[in-house]
Design a protein around this motif. Structure first.
Motif, PDB file in Angstrom:
ATOM      1  N   LYS A 248      14.322   5.866  11.023  1.00 44.75           N
ATOM      2  CA  LYS A 248      12.971   6.272  10.670  1.00 44.75           C
ATOM      3  C   LYS A 248      12.591   7.523  11.462  1.00 44.75           C
ATOM      4  O   LYS A 248      12.913   7.639  12.652  1.00 44.75           O
ATOM      5  CB  LYS A 248      11.973   5.154  10.947  1.00 44.75           C
ATOM      6  CG  LYS A 248      10.559   5.470  10.449  1.00 44.75           C
ATOM      7  CD  LYS A 248       9.654   4.253  10.451  1.00 44.75           C
ATOM      8  CE  LYS A 248       8.309   4.585   9.815  1.00 44.75           C
ATOM      9  NZ  LYS A 248       7.429   3.390   9.733  1.00 44.75           N
ATOM     10  N   VAL A 249      11.917   8.443  10.777  1.00 45.79           N
ATOM     11  CA  VAL A 249      11.451   9.682  11.400  1.00 45.79           C
ATOM     12  C   VAL A 249       9.942   9.755  11.226  1.00 45.79           C
ATOM     13  O   VAL A 249       9.426   9.557  10.119  1.00 45.79           O
ATOM     14  CB  VAL A 249      12.114  10.923  10.766  1.00 45.79           C
ATOM     15  CG1 VAL A 249      11.619  12.196  11.444  1.00 45.79           C
ATOM     16  CG2 VAL A 249      13.633  10.820  10.843  1.00 45.79           C
ATOM     17  N   ALA A 250       9.234  10.020  12.311  1.00 46.03           N
ATOM     18  CA  ALA A 250       7.770  10.121  12.253  1.00 46.03           C
ATOM     19  C   ALA A 250       7.318  11.379  12.983  1.00 46.03           C
ATOM     20  O   ALA A 250       7.797  11.684  14.075  1.00 46.03           O
ATOM     21  CB  ALA A 250       7.123   8.890  12.885  1.00 46.03           C
ATOM     22  N   THR A 251       6.394  12.097  12.346  1.00 48.65           N
ATOM     23  CA  THR A 251       5.789  13.280  12.961  1.00 48.65           C
ATOM     24  C   THR A 251       4.356  12.941  13.336  1.00 48.65           C
ATOM     25  O   THR A 251       3.591  12.448  12.503  1.00 48.65           O
ATOM     26  CB  THR A 251       5.808  14.472  11.994  1.00 48.65           C
ATOM     27  OG1 THR A 251       7.157  14.749  11.610  1.00 48.65           O
ATOM     28  CG2 THR A 251       5.201  15.712  12.642  1.00 48.65           C
ATOM     29  N   MET A 252       4.008  13.207  14.588  1.00 51.54           N
ATOM     30  CA  MET A 252       2.685  12.854  15.100  1.00 51.54           C
ATOM     31  C   MET A 252       1.990  14.084  15.677  1.00 51.54           C
ATOM     32  O   MET A 252       2.623  15.081  15.999  1.00 51.54           O
ATOM     33  CB  MET A 252       2.815  11.791  16.190  1.00 51.54           C
ATOM     34  CG  MET A 252       3.384  10.484  15.713  1.00 51.54           C
ATOM     35  SD  MET A 252       3.784   9.405  17.123  1.00 51.54           S
ATOM     36  CE  MET A 252       5.168  10.298  17.805  1.00 51.54           C
ATOM     37  N   PHE A 253       0.670  13.947  15.822  1.00 51.91           N
ATOM     38  CA  PHE A 253      -0.119  15.024  16.417  1.00 51.91           C
ATOM     39  C   PHE A 253      -1.256  14.417  17.212  1.00 51.91           C
ATOM     40  O   PHE A 253      -1.961  13.528  16.733  1.00 51.91           O
ATOM     41  CB  PHE A 253      -0.679  15.950  15.336  1.00 51.91           C
ATOM     42  CG  PHE A 253      -1.435  17.124  15.894  1.00 51.91           C
ATOM     43  CD1 PHE A 253      -0.758  18.251  16.324  1.00 51.91           C
ATOM     44  CD2 PHE A 253      -2.816  17.098  16.002  1.00 51.91           C
ATOM     45  CE1 PHE A 253      -1.444  19.329  16.853  1.00 51.91           C
ATOM     46  CE2 PHE A 253      -3.504  18.173  16.528  1.00 51.91           C
ATOM     47  CZ  PHE A 253      -2.817  19.287  16.954  1.00 51.91           C
ATOM     48  N   GLY A 254      -1.416  14.889  18.445  1.00 52.66           N
ATOM     49  CA  GLY A 254      -2.513  14.405  19.273  1.00 52.66           C
ATOM     50  C   GLY A 254      -2.196  14.599  20.741  1.00 52.66           C
ATOM     51  O   GLY A 254      -1.113  15.045  21.116  1.00 52.66           O
ATOM     52  N   GLU A 255      -3.131  14.261  21.589  1.00 48.30           N
ATOM     53  CA  GLU A 255      -2.951  14.421  23.023  1.00 48.30           C
ATOM     54  C   GLU A 255      -2.123  13.276  23.603  1.00 48.30           C
ATOM     55  O   GLU A 255      -2.115  12.164  23.080  1.00 48.30           O
ATOM     56  CB  GLU A 255      -4.318  14.481  23.712  1.00 48.30           C
ATOM     57  CG  GLU A 255      -5.149  15.701  23.324  1.00 48.30           C
ATOM     58  CD  GLU A 255      -6.462  15.754  24.080  1.00 48.30           C
ATOM     59  OE1 GLU A 255      -6.733  14.813  24.870  1.00 48.30           O
ATOM     60  OE2 GLU A 255      -7.214  16.718  23.884  1.00 48.30           O
TER      61      GLU A 255
END
Length: 292
Positions: A248-255
């Motif tokens: 599984k590949v997940a792209t995240m964004f945040g602090e």
């Protein structure tokens, strides 16, 4: 020359091409203006260059409105994606007209770039290929040495070698003669290393205005066992998920996204590219998510 956008809206009928946009741009930086087709980038550039008026709000350059303001527009050069030139004129005539408009014009730069892009100044513009026309636009933008220089997809028709020549000469000119450069492009991976700050738009609205470094540092791509990825991403802002070769590949964004923490879960982790973030952040299916 400081640029200020204050609650700027530009409407065409019932459609808001730019919707309630506010930001400040400092002097002498390279900005990437990013977004999908129809995001409002071209309309915003026309507003910044003083080619049109906002429907609401205001654009200010050094505290003045640029529209119909020769005192400002002589220091603002917008190179459009196409239709920059009168077709019956020769290249040398186009450059002559430009030199009369822009007080900081450099013939040395223009002549050097004619040689770099192998353009014959005697050619008429109606005989130019799309790539040659783009090269001429680049020459005018750089040789103008305008304090604010704006490029709207300037490389259309250029092959990879010519595009990288453009990136090289743009950086050389910027280092020798600092100015504010705004570059709108879809070939983000090619030029993202030039950007000091990124302005990301979706459907006429501002999603993000941040330094390129902070934008990348706030991102992460993790891959590994599906259950481990799900445990790590729980409660985090996931932009995109996929399965690849059983992982599984997940792209995240945040602090607070930590590569070290991801490794503790047995995951491979790396920062996302700006182009990947632009694609995922501007997905219409993400609804009302805002990042600015």
């Amino acid at each position: 020359m400081k640029i200020e956008a204050k609650s700027v809206t530009k409407s065409f009928g019932t459609k808001h091409a730019v919707n309630n946009l506010s930001f400040d741009l400092e002097t002498n930086k390279i900005y990437g203006l990013l977004g999908r087709n129809g995001a409002g980038k071209t309309t915003l550039m026309q507003l910044l260059a003083g080619h049109t008026l906002p429907s609401n709000g205001e654009i200010l350059v050094n505290g003045e409105q640029p529209f119909n303001n020769r005192n400002l527009t002589k220091d603002i050069c917008l190179v459009n994606e196409s239709n920059n030139f009168i077709k019956r004129l020769r290249i040398k005539d186009i450059l002559k007209v430009a030199s009369l408009f822009y007080p900081n014009w450099s013939w040395e730069c223009a002549n050097d770039l004619l040689h770099t892009f192998n353009l014959n100044p005697k050619l008429k513009t109606n005989a130019l290929s799309k790539g040659m026309e783009s090269s001429l636009g680049i020459i005018i933008g750089l040789a103008s040495r305008a304090k604010i220089t704006i490029f709207d997809e300037p490389y259309i028709g250029l092959d990879a070698a010519a595009r990288f020549k453009f990136y090289d000469v743009l950086l050389e000119e910027y280092e020798k003669h600092p100015r504010t450069i705004i570059l709108s492009t879809h070939l983000i991976d090619e030029v993202s290393n030039l950007f000091e700050e990124v302005i990301l738009m979706r459907s006429g609205e501002l999603l993000f205005h941040e330094t390129a470094e902070k934008l990348v540092e706030a991102s992460m791509i993790v891959s590994g066992d599906r259950e481990a990825v799900d445990r790590f991403t729980k409660g985090k802002n996931v932009l995109h998920e996929s399965m690849l070769a059983g992982r599984k590949v997940a792209t995240m964004f945040g602090e607070g996204l930590s590569v070290e923490e991801a490794a503790d879960y047995g995951l491979h982790a790396e920062r996302s590219s700006i182009q990947q973030l632009m694609v995922y952040m501007t997905e219409e299916t993400r609804g009302g998510i805002k990042y600015a």
